[in-house]
Write an enzyme that holds these catalytic residues in place. Structure first.
Site, PDB file in Angstrom:
ATOM      1  N   SER A  24       0.793  -1.233   0.000  1.00  0.00           N
ATOM      2  CA  SER A  24       0.000   0.000   0.000  1.00  0.00           C
ATOM      3  C   SER A  24       0.825   1.281   0.000  1.00  0.00           C
ATOM      4  O   SER A  24       0.324   2.330  -0.394  1.00  0.00           O
ATOM      5  CB  SER A  24      -0.981   0.018   1.171  1.00  0.00           C
ATOM      6  OG  SER A  24      -0.306   0.240   2.380  1.00  0.00           O
ATOM      7  N   LYS A  42       0.020   4.635   6.593  1.00  0.00           N
ATOM      8  CA  LYS A  42      -0.637   5.429   5.539  1.00  0.00           C
ATOM      9  C   LYS A  42      -0.171   6.874   5.615  1.00  0.00           C
ATOM     10  O   LYS A  42       0.423   7.310   6.588  1.00  0.00           O
ATOM     11  CB  LYS A  42      -2.161   5.399   5.691  1.00  0.00           C
ATOM     12  CG  LYS A  42      -2.799   4.030   5.744  1.00  0.00           C
ATOM     13  CD  LYS A  42      -2.735   3.315   4.437  1.00  0.00           C
ATOM     14  CE  LYS A  42      -3.392   1.931   4.568  1.00  0.00           C
ATOM     15  NZ  LYS A  42      -3.094   1.082   3.467  1.00  0.00           N
TER      16      LYS A  42
END
Length: 182
Positions: free
Chosen positions: A55, A99
């Protein structure tokens, strides 16, 4: 049945184990204090963490990068747009995700149209929340899927990559160019 066994105090007195017990007690106290200091430092100041998975490509490698994570920014509300953070997963609270912050409370975040997420839309980040997205737009499960993340789920801000050594250095809080092309 156990009445035949001498008590620990009787053994200590019989074999003069008092100095041994006091030394054990002293060492246990030092170990306990050191453990408390390490816990407080790790929980409230800084810790080492690993970010792995697809990710955050190309910022981090899929096999895992070792990062230094500081907690003071999250405790004092100093997280900014562009910061890379670790947070408890909205889908599995036992899991920690890595993130990038793309929106703070009150910010409007534009989600472009995609086959996976449907038509494009604009979301206003509610009070007490942040908008998190992985740098790998195509292969990241993030706020586009589960919505804004409560600020309380943030563990800390990643500020230094320490491994692999040839990539070691400060982690930029600047939003990568590929976000602007989406």
């Amino acid at each position: 049945m156990f009445s035949r066994w001498p008590r620990l105090a009787q053994l200590a007195q019989r074999y003069n184990l008092g100095p041994l017990f006091s030394e054990i007690k002293e060492k246990a106290g030092v170990i306990l204090q050191a453990g408390c200091i390490v816990y407080v430092f790790r929980e409230y100041c800084m810790e080492v963490s690993v970010c792995m998975g697809p990710s955050m490509l190309p910022t981090f490698n899929t096999r895992g990068d070792v990062l230094l994570l500081e907690h003071l920014s999250t405790h004092f509300g100093r997280i900014g747009v562009g910061d890379v953070v670790l947070a408890r997963s909205m889908q599995n609270p036992k899991q920690i995700v890595c993130k990038r912050v793309l929106g703070l409370e009150g910010d409007e975040v534009r989600i472009p149209q995609s086959t996976q997420l449907g038509p494009g839309r604009t979301v206003v980040v509610p009070k007490g929340h942040v908008w998190l997205q992985g740098d790998n737009f195509i292969n990241s499960t993030d706020s586009r899927h589960y919505g804004p993340v409560p600020y309380a789920l943030l563990r800390g801000r990643a500020f230094l990559k320490v491994w692999p050594l040839h990539e070691a250095g400060l982690i930029s809080s600047q939003i990568p160019d590929f976000y602007h092309r989406i």
